[in-house]
Scaffold this active site. Structure first.
Site, PDB file in Angstrom:
ATOM      1  N   SER A 137      -3.116 -14.162   5.289  1.00  0.00           N
ATOM      2  CA  SER A 137      -3.220 -12.835   4.710  1.00  0.00           C
ATOM      3  C   SER A 137      -4.665 -12.530   4.307  1.00  0.00           C
ATOM      4  O   SER A 137      -5.537 -12.434   5.150  1.00  0.00           O
ATOM      5  CB  SER A 137      -2.255 -12.714   3.537  1.00  0.00           C
ATOM      6  OG  SER A 137      -1.907 -11.363   3.323  1.00  0.00           O
TER       7      SER A 137
ATOM      8  N   LYS B  84       0.058  10.329  -9.180  1.00  0.00           N
ATOM      9  CA  LYS B  84      -0.673   9.461 -10.092  1.00  0.00           C
ATOM     10  C   LYS B  84       0.102   8.177 -10.342  1.00  0.00           C
ATOM     11  O   LYS B  84      -0.465   7.114 -10.495  1.00  0.00           O
ATOM     12  CB  LYS B  84      -0.938  10.198 -11.408  1.00  0.00           C
ATOM     13  CG  LYS B  84      -1.697   9.372 -12.445  1.00  0.00           C
ATOM     14  CD  LYS B  84      -3.065   8.985 -11.929  1.00  0.00           C
ATOM     15  CE  LYS B  84      -3.846   8.184 -12.967  1.00  0.00           C
ATOM     16  NZ  LYS B  84      -5.144   7.750 -12.448  1.00  0.00           N
TER      17      LYS B  84
END
Length: 335
Positions: free
Chosen positions: A166, A218
């Site tokens: 990863s 948000k």
């Protein structure tokens, strides 16, 4: 009367100890005011390898008194100097990654020093890399630090002995060449994001949670509020966007790689990773370094960062909790 006097002494001693503790803490903080500072250590390895080889040769020599006498008579007055090395330097760096990629702070200092000293097109860097991945911003920064070497024209070999998965592979792919030990874990090209949600637990206890935002996105998923399917979809879109950027990064630095085939989040042992084009050769870091010992000056570079008392306290607390970087798992990560 005596009890009151002893109690007074105990209170006084407590106050004095508290004051001394505060003064000691302040003094230590002033001493460690440069807590982010450290020093660069450089070790020449060619001589180390020669000394170890000579020690083993001597250990295998005859041990009888006749053998010792024969060696003494045959010994030349002055040992010949080691063969002159070519005018080339290979800098050896190490990166041991955790979830937050804390080692990037030392790596950036080491790379800055190497770029200042190395000669583009002549000197090289070998990076011993070990990381299972972690937070997106942290490993993005670590990969960008390695990219500085490429941009400076300094050849970079990345060695993986155990794992580069990863975010770890995001770093490895920057290398001009990637080698790995046969059973190293390679790949895991994906993005993961997870967090618990306590909304039902709070609701069952008649506890309200309020959160106010400005901006439609948000906040998407939340720990304490009620998550909607629209929130989940937006969160998944964010993960997909990061994954696409990950794949674009691979295409830039390893254009021969069939990215769509390997970017499934799976990992492979190095032998299969070689077949898939994720690495260039099967080799341990030890063999990679030893192959250079007669071709270049080997210099091990290590930036030792001085940690302040607050950083050490944080690390101790995390160890006591049993897991470092727990909160970091609640955001998107290369893993």
């Amino acid at each position: 009367m005596l009890n009151e006097y002893l109690l007074f002494l105990a209170k006084t001693a407590t106050v004095v100890l508290a004051v001394l503790f505060i003064l000691a803490a302040v003094f230590r903080m002033r001493q460690e005011g440069g807590a982010g500072a450290g020093r660069l250590q450089v070790r020449a390895l060619n001589g180390v390898y020669r000394q170890r080889a000579e020690a083993l040769r001597r250990a295998g020599a005859p041990s009888s008194w006749r053998g010792r006498l024969r060696r003494k008579l045959q010994r030349k007055p002055v040992d010949p100097p080691p063969a002159e090395l070519p005018d080339k330097r290979v800098y050896l760096l190490d990166f041991r990654g955790d979830i937050r990629a804390r080692a990037v702070e030392g790596l950036r200092e080491e790379i800055t020093a190497v770029i200042a000293a190395a000669r583009p097109g002549q000197d090289e860097v070998i990076l011993r890399l070990e990381s299972p991945g972690g937070a997106v911003p942290a490993y993005g920064l670590a990969a960008s630090q390695l990219a500085r070497l490429r941009e400076a024209g300094i050849y970079l070999t990345v060695c993986v002995d155990r794992v580069a998965a990863s975010g770890g592979y995001l770093m490895a792919v920057v290398g001009d060449r990637i080698v790995a030990a046969p059973f190293a874990l390679i790949g895991s090209i994906g993005v993961v994001g997870s967090l618990p949600n306590f909304h039902r637990w709070l609701r069952n206890r008649d506890i309200d949670f309020e959160q106010h935002t400005a901006g439609a996105y948000k906040r998407t998923l939340t720990l304490f509020g009620e998550n909607t399917e629209a929130d989940r979809e937006r969160f998944r879109e964010g993960l997909a966007h990061i994954h696409e950027q990950f794949k674009g990064f691979l295409r830039r630095y390893r254009p021969q790689l069939d990215v769509e085939t390997v970017a499934t989040g799976e990992f492979w042992l190095a032998e299969r990773a070689l077949e898939a084009g994720l690495i260039d050769a099967l080799q341990t870091s030890d063999d990679c370094i030893m192959a250079q010992r007669e071709q270049a000056h080997l210099l091990e570079v290590d930036f030792r960062q001085r940690e302040g008392w607050s950083q050490r306290l944080t690390m101790v607390t995390e160890r006591l909790l049993g897991q470092r970087g727990v909160l970091d798992r609640f955001g998107p990560g290369f893993g």
